[in-house]
Design a protein around this motif. Sequence first.
Motif, PDB file in Angstrom:
ATOM      1  N   LEU A 112       0.784  -0.883  -0.137  1.00  0.00           N
ATOM      2  CA  LEU A 112      -0.045  -0.019  -0.082  1.00  0.00           C
ATOM      3  C   LEU A 112       0.927   1.477   0.205  1.00  0.00           C
ATOM      4  CD1 LEU A 112      -2.804  -0.800   2.793  1.00  0.00           C
ATOM      5  CD2 LEU A 112      -2.890  -0.971   0.102  1.00  0.00           C
ATOM      6  N   ASN A 159       2.088   3.510  -1.703  1.00  0.00           N
ATOM      7  CA  ASN A 159       2.329   4.551  -2.572  1.00  0.00           C
ATOM      8  C   ASN A 159       0.995   5.215  -2.839  1.00  0.00           C
ATOM      9  OD1 ASN A 159       5.029   4.283  -3.532  1.00  0.00           O
ATOM     10  ND2 ASN A 159       4.679   2.395  -4.990  1.00  0.00           N
ATOM     11  N   THR A 160       0.174   4.863  -1.867  1.00  0.00           N
ATOM     12  CA  THR A 160      -0.591   4.992  -1.592  1.00  0.00           C
ATOM     13  C   THR A 160      -1.068   5.659  -0.223  1.00  0.00           C
ATOM     14  OG1 THR A 160      -2.074   3.284  -0.487  1.00  0.00           O
ATOM     15  CG2 THR A 160      -2.105   3.111  -3.196  1.00  0.00           C
ATOM     16  N   ILE A 161      -0.424   5.062   0.385  1.00  0.00           N
ATOM     17  CA  ILE A 161      -1.286   6.039   1.638  1.00  0.00           C
ATOM     18  C   ILE A 161      -0.369   7.438   1.906  1.00  0.00           C
ATOM     19  CG2 ILE A 161       0.206   5.705   4.201  1.00  0.00           C
ATOM     20  CD1 ILE A 161       0.320   2.803   3.169  1.00  0.00           C
ATOM     21  N   PRO A 162      -1.454   8.449   2.226  1.00  0.00           N
ATOM     22  CA  PRO A 162      -0.380   9.274   2.667  1.00  0.00           C
ATOM     23  C   PRO A 162      -0.595   9.689   3.472  1.00  0.00           C
ATOM     24  CG  PRO A 162      -3.376   9.270   2.584  1.00  0.00           C
ATOM     25  CD  PRO A 162      -2.845   7.717   2.915  1.00  0.00           C
ATOM     26  N   PRO A 163       1.467  10.791   3.343  1.00  0.00           N
ATOM     27  CA  PRO A 163       2.000  10.343   5.049  1.00  0.00           C
ATOM     28  C   PRO A 163       0.924  11.193   6.151  1.00  0.00           C
ATOM     29  CG  PRO A 163       2.468  11.693   2.281  1.00  0.00           C
ATOM     30  CD  PRO A 163       0.926  11.218   2.297  1.00  0.00           C
ATOM     31  N   ARG A 164       0.596  12.070   5.611  1.00  0.00           N
ATOM     32  CA  ARG A 164      -0.197  12.279   7.135  1.00  0.00           C
ATOM     33  C   ARG A 164      -1.236  11.575   7.995  1.00  0.00           C
ATOM     34  NH1 ARG A 164      -3.811  17.802   6.161  1.00  0.00           N
ATOM     35  NH2 ARG A 164      -3.993  17.035   3.998  1.00  0.00           N
ATOM     36  N   ILE A 165      -1.746  10.935   7.374  1.00  0.00           N
ATOM     37  CA  ILE A 165      -2.350   9.399   8.341  1.00  0.00           C
ATOM     38  C   ILE A 165      -1.644   8.107   8.081  1.00  0.00           C
ATOM     39  CG2 ILE A 165      -4.553  10.471   8.290  1.00  0.00           C
ATOM     40  CD1 ILE A 165      -5.348   7.831   5.764  1.00  0.00           C
ATOM     41  N   VAL A 198      -2.163   4.328   9.890  1.00  0.00           N
ATOM     42  CA  VAL A 198      -2.853   3.150   8.709  1.00  0.00           C
ATOM     43  C   VAL A 198      -2.373   1.928   9.348  1.00  0.00           C
ATOM     44  CG1 VAL A 198      -2.738   1.770   6.489  1.00  0.00           C
ATOM     45  CG2 VAL A 198      -3.159   4.530   7.244  1.00  0.00           C
ATOM     46  N   MET A 256       0.477  16.501  -1.651  1.00  0.00           N
ATOM     47  CA  MET A 256       0.149  15.525  -2.975  1.00  0.00           C
ATOM     48  C   MET A 256      -0.825  14.600  -2.943  1.00  0.00           C
ATOM     49  SD  MET A 256       3.351  13.002  -3.100  1.00  0.00           S
ATOM     50  CE  MET A 256       3.316  11.656  -2.214  1.00  0.00           C
ATOM     51  N   PHE A 257      -1.327  14.879  -1.636  1.00  0.00           N
ATOM     52  CA  PHE A 257      -3.083  14.262  -0.998  1.00  0.00           C
ATOM     53  C   PHE A 257      -3.407  14.631  -0.340  1.00  0.00           C
ATOM     54  CE2 PHE A 257       0.527  10.117  -1.084  1.00  0.00           C
ATOM     55  CZ  PHE A 257      -0.373   9.168  -1.783  1.00  0.00           C
ATOM     56  N   TYR A 301      -8.617  12.293  -0.906  1.00  0.00           N
ATOM     57  CA  TYR A 301      -8.500  11.380  -1.302  1.00  0.00           C
ATOM     58  C   TYR A 301      -8.279  10.674   0.082  1.00  0.00           C
ATOM     59  CZ  TYR A 301      -5.075   8.144  -2.079  1.00  0.00           C
ATOM     60  OH  TYR A 301      -4.387   6.650  -2.370  1.00  0.00           O
ATOM     61  N   ILE A 302      -7.803  11.706   0.883  1.00  0.00           N
ATOM     62  CA  ILE A 302      -7.236  11.334   2.821  1.00  0.00           C
ATOM     63  C   ILE A 302      -9.271   9.982   3.747  1.00  0.00           C
ATOM     64  CG2 ILE A 302      -6.775  11.510   5.076  1.00  0.00           C
ATOM     65  CD1 ILE A 302      -4.434  13.768   3.865  1.00  0.00           C
ATOM     66  N   TYR A 343      -9.907   7.027   1.852  1.00  0.00           N
ATOM     67  CA  TYR A 343      -8.632   5.986   1.933  1.00  0.00           C
ATOM     68  C   TYR A 343      -9.373   6.135   3.187  1.00  0.00           C
ATOM     69  CZ  TYR A 343      -4.600   4.245   1.775  1.00  0.00           C
ATOM     70  OH  TYR A 343      -3.510   2.799   1.623  1.00  0.00           O
ATOM     71  N   THR A 344      -9.441   6.318   4.263  1.00  0.00           N
ATOM     72  CA  THR A 344      -9.872   6.080   5.761  1.00  0.00           C
ATOM     73  C   THR A 344     -11.492   5.301   5.650  1.00  0.00           C
ATOM     74  OG1 THR A 344     -10.331   7.838   5.699  1.00  0.00           O
ATOM     75  CG2 THR A 344      -8.487   7.742   7.233  1.00  0.00           C
ATOM     76  N   LEU A 401     -10.218   1.626   4.135  1.00  0.00           N
ATOM     77  CA  LEU A 401      -9.570   0.854   5.274  1.00  0.00           C
ATOM     78  C   LEU A 401     -10.007   0.501   6.222  1.00  0.00           C
ATOM     79  CD1 LEU A 401      -7.158   0.251   5.718  1.00  0.00           C
ATOM     80  CD2 LEU A 401      -6.671   2.579   6.743  1.00  0.00           C
TER      81      LEU A 401
END
Lengths: 224, 276
Positions: free
Chosen positions: A78, A80-86, A90, B1-2, B6-7, B10-11, B14
């Motif tokens: 995952l 490359n899809t994970i936003p760094p902020r969260i 994750v 970037m995101f 998107y966040i 994404y969550t 998930l």
Amino acid sequence: MSQEKERLENKGGGWKEWFSAKNMKLLTRPFGADNPITVQVLGICSALAVTAKMQPALVMAISVVVVTGFANLIISLLRNTIPPRIRIIVQLTVIATLVILVDQTLKAVAYEVSRQLSVFVGLIITNCIVMGRLEAFAMANKPWPSFLDGVGNGAGYGLILIIVAFIREFFGSGTVFGYKVIPPSFYEAGYTDNGLFILPPMALIVLGVIIWIHRSMNRNLIEK
Amino acid sequence: MFSNRYIFIYTTILVVAVAVILSLTATLLQPMQNRNEEVAKMQEILKAAGQTVAPQEAIEAYNNEITAEWMVNRKGEIRAGYVNRAGNWKPMADMPENRRAFDCSLKTELEQAARYEENPATEDGLFPVFVCRDSARYIVPLQGKGLWGPIWGYLALEKDFNTVSGATFGHKGETPGLGAEIAAENFQKQFAGKKIFDTQGKFTSITVQKGGAEKYQGDISHAVDAISGGTITSGGVTAMLADCLAYYRAFFEKMQRAALDTADEVRADTVNLQTK
């Protein structure tokens, strides 16, 4: 025909590459120069908690190998899809899911052992090694090397766990895996089990001695 | 970037994915886990009765050894009962609140009993008793608090409702090597032969004595050795025995009297026969 042969050779080469010296090093380094417990001093809490007896230590070791291996694999897939902020959230979600899966499976298929380990399986979530490897390795590497790194680190942790558990059970209870190994004649001659070995502080001392031995054998580890 | 969008997506994905995986496994493994728990309960009851059986034999052995399950109230009356008819459990006739003792949780019953003590308008708890073959032994469950979490156990009494024939203890998360030793054979076997009533017939329970049973102030048949390094868990076992057995006290005394009465009748009969 020659193309077929070439393809097969390539495939063979591919497999060899999977187990290349570089990849195997990921698996073996945590046993020695990069051991999570004795070198990085991570995962100490659970190393103290489950090492009074061999059997729980072994099951704990296997559970941690499974969790670190698959957590690294999933996060790496995952990554490359994970936003760094969260990313921490994750990672935690993935670890927690895996730990619950291991816990539930143990309850279903190895009920006796799961009762002995009780809360400690759940506490794998808080084991610094798992998250440490995700942050340090899986977020920046391909899935297969990440998986090897996870398995290696889990096993490196497990090895120390089993060594500590062996020492503590042998001196503390006179047993190994629950079997009496010190003959009754010793007890008749005045030998007694050292109760201090069962208490958590002794795990810390045993661990300290292991780190000392490890460092005196491998001088590179000693800080200048 | 995101982006934030998107966040959020994404969550959400998930969390939903994880929820589906976990609930699926939980549902799939539930029957196996329940069965494991039932089998473990049967094993513990049988072990208190003096039989150690493997998990795969537990159900058969249980149906072989346990002939009846009763629920008694604190006045000592049997309020519910099931009888074992060759492996089929049938409810006893004329029971006001019928349910199987095996399926009830002592924890719930104790909570209900505590509520009843505060407010007598609520319903009182009922306490399970397991009857062994030939009424040779009677097993009662125990439930209490250790250092880290709940502890529980089963105590088997001889038919005099006083002498302990065996005991088992379990725990959720006591320290391995210390408090967890209550689940070890060496601790449990001390209970065989101990008594819960003194010679005057007063209820004394059994004390887990720190420093060894011989330090107990009183008759040694009411004390066992505590676990060194497991003082709080040992104290928890003492409290658990005293608290839980107290609810059965009236029942035990009633059964003791009943046994005496029958013994008197038998004696009277023999006297009659001799005089004739």
